[in-house]
Structure formats: structure tokens, C-alpha cells
Design a protein around this motif. Structure first.
Motif, PDB file in Angstrom:
ATOM      1  N   ALA A 235       0.841  -1.288  -0.171  1.00 36.22           N
ATOM      2  CA  ALA A 235      -0.060   0.007   0.085  1.00 36.22           C
ATOM      3  C   ALA A 235       0.849   1.241   0.045  1.00 36.22           C
ATOM      4  O   ALA A 235       0.361   2.255  -0.405  1.00 36.22           O
ATOM      5  N   VAL A 236       2.164   1.035   0.369  1.00 35.39           N
ATOM      6  CA  VAL A 236       3.010   2.380   0.465  1.00 35.39           C
ATOM      7  C   VAL A 236       3.123   2.875  -1.073  1.00 35.39           C
ATOM      8  O   VAL A 236       3.446   3.890  -1.159  1.00 35.39           O
ATOM      9  N   ASP A 237       3.365   1.793  -2.064  1.00 37.52           N
ATOM     10  CA  ASP A 237       3.572   2.137  -3.261  1.00 37.52           C
ATOM     11  C   ASP A 237       2.408   2.942  -3.861  1.00 37.52           C
ATOM     12  O   ASP A 237       2.498   3.553  -4.988  1.00 37.52           O
ATOM     13  N   TYR A 238       1.080   2.814  -3.424  1.00 34.88           N
ATOM     14  CA  TYR A 238      -0.311   3.297  -3.735  1.00 34.88           C
ATOM     15  C   TYR A 238      -0.814   4.277  -2.992  1.00 34.88           C
ATOM     16  O   TYR A 238      -1.771   4.758  -3.077  1.00 34.88           O
TER      17      TYR A 238
ATOM     18  N   LEU B   2      -4.563   5.860  -2.997  1.00 35.94           N
ATOM     19  CA  LEU B   2      -5.471   5.339  -1.901  1.00 35.94           C
ATOM     20  C   LEU B   2      -5.798   6.914  -1.098  1.00 35.94           C
ATOM     21  O   LEU B   2      -6.953   6.521  -0.597  1.00 35.94           O
ATOM     22  N   ALA B   3      -5.118   7.916  -1.112  1.00 41.68           N
ATOM     23  CA  ALA B   3      -5.349   8.992  -0.428  1.00 41.68           C
ATOM     24  C   ALA B   3      -6.749   9.856  -1.218  1.00 41.68           C
ATOM     25  O   ALA B   3      -7.212  10.541  -0.458  1.00 41.68           O
TER      26      ALA B   3
ATOM     27  N   ASP C 225      -2.643  11.900   8.488  1.00 36.63           N
ATOM     28  CA  ASP C 225      -3.571  11.449   7.601  1.00 36.63           C
ATOM     29  C   ASP C 225      -4.171  10.074   7.566  1.00 36.63           C
ATOM     30  O   ASP C 225      -3.820   9.047   8.048  1.00 36.63           O
ATOM     31  N   ARG C 226      -5.426  10.197   7.189  1.00 40.18           N
ATOM     32  CA  ARG C 226      -6.267   8.796   7.487  1.00 40.18           C
ATOM     33  C   ARG C 226      -5.701   7.711   6.438  1.00 40.18           C
ATOM     34  O   ARG C 226      -5.719   6.747   7.026  1.00 40.18           O
TER      35      ARG C 226
ATOM     36  N   THR D 113      -8.267  12.967   8.352  1.00 37.24           N
ATOM     37  CA  THR D 113      -7.056  12.786   9.537  1.00 37.24           C
ATOM     38  C   THR D 113      -7.710  11.863  10.360  1.00 37.24           C
ATOM     39  O   THR D 113      -8.901  11.663  10.503  1.00 37.24           O
ATOM     40  N   ARG D 114      -6.709  11.231  11.136  1.00 37.77           N
ATOM     41  CA  ARG D 114      -7.225  10.208  12.214  1.00 37.77           C
ATOM     42  C   ARG D 114      -6.381  10.771  13.486  1.00 37.77           C
ATOM     43  O   ARG D 114      -5.112  10.762  13.300  1.00 37.77           O
ATOM     44  N   ARG D 115      -7.008  10.880  14.471  1.00 38.82           N
ATOM     45  CA  ARG D 115      -6.265  11.470  15.911  1.00 38.82           C
ATOM     46  C   ARG D 115      -5.865  10.058  16.497  1.00 38.82           C
ATOM     47  O   ARG D 115      -6.626   9.111  16.889  1.00 38.82           O
TER      48      ARG D 115
END
Length: 161
Positions: A56-59, A63-64, A80-81, A70-72
Motif C-alpha cells: 500500500a505504500v507504493d499506492y 489510496l489518499a 492522515d487517514r 485525518t485520524r487522531r
């Protein structure tokens, strides 16, 4: 092994998750050889989940577009979510994430992994009411399919230690 967070060092996180996927696949095979079918199924599922999280890092950019906001994490830490999703990779989002990635082969293996995850909790079911598996032979075959898939996909992606 402590996994680096993707919002701290995305490449290190990816390598950590790929390594985790290899370790989980090896454990799945070992459990399978020792007759621990449900444990092996769980490890095969974890191997795919770790692989998807690393990939998923490559995508991230794609994905964003789907996981905005965002996520607390704590009173002072917000990420970032999409980064939270990549870090946690909830089982409930595996299908969706892989669909966004567009890897049709991976989609098949995610489905097999989700079936194995279900089997881990429900066991065999001759009537196919609570589990998709009616025989140990099918479970064994799917576990080894996952193990071989992970090995093949990661053969050249990380240094084996």
C-alpha cells in the motif's frame, strides 16, 4: 520486531511489513506441517494482510484519493487517514484497498486469505453454512497457495535474513 510507522519512514515501514509477511508465511507452512490447520490458516491470512499493508505504500497517492481526512492517534498526534489505514490495514478494508490498487491476482489471494481467516474461527463445515471449507485438503491447498504467492511476490523485494 517493531514495525516503523508509515508516517515516520514509509520505505522502512514497507520493508518491515514485507519481512513480516515472509515470517508469517513461514510460520503458516510450519504449522501446516505440524497439523495445526487453524493456526496455519491464521498465519497465512496475516501474511497476506502484512503484504498488502507493505504494498500500500507504493499506492499511497491513489489510496489518499479514497481515504481523505485525518485520524487522531492521541491528544497531540494526528495523521492522515490514508497513513493510518496503511499502518493498521483493517481486515474489513482489504478487499477495497486491493481493488483500488488494481492488482487482479492479489485480489484473488486476498479472497483466499479472507476465507482462511473465516476458517480459523469456524473450522470445517461439511454443510458449508459457517465455513467455506468442507475438507482439510482444500484448506491445506489454499494455505500453500498463499505461502507460495508471498514467497514469489517478495523474492526480489527484500533481502532475506
Amino acid at each position: 520486531m517493531e514495525v516503523t510507522k508509515p508516517w515516520i519512514d514509509a520505505r522502512k515501514y514497507q520493508e518491515d511489513r514485507f519481512r513480516e509477511a515472509i515470517y508469517e508465511a513461514e510460520l503458516a507452512e510450519r504449522f501446516l506441517q505440524n497439523g495445526l490447520l487453524r493456526n496455519a490458516a491464521g498465519k497465512a491470512f496475516q501474511a497476506v494482510k502484512a503484504y498488502v499493508a507493505g504494498l500500500a505504500v507504493d499506492y499511497r497517492d491513489e489510496l489518499a484519493k479514497h481515504y481523505r481526512g485525518t485520524r487522531r492517534l492521541s491528544p497531540t498526534k494526528v495523521v492522515d487517514r490514508v497513513d493510518w489505514l496503511i499502518a493498521v490495514m483493517p481486515s474489513s478494508r482489504l478487499r477495497e484497498v486491493v481493488s483500488i490498487m488494481g492488482d487482479k491476482e492479489l485480489r484473488l489471494y486476498v479472497e483466499i486469505a479472507l476465507d482462511l481467516h473465516e476458517f480459523q474461527y469456524n473450522g470445517l463445515d461439511r454443510d458449508s453454512e459457517v465455513s467455506r471449507y468442507t475438507s482439510e485438503e482444500l484448506v491445506r491447498k489454499d494455505i500453500m497457495e498463499i505461502v507460495n504467492f508471498i514467497r514469489n511476490r517478495l523474492r526480489n523485494r527484500i533481502e532475506q535474513s
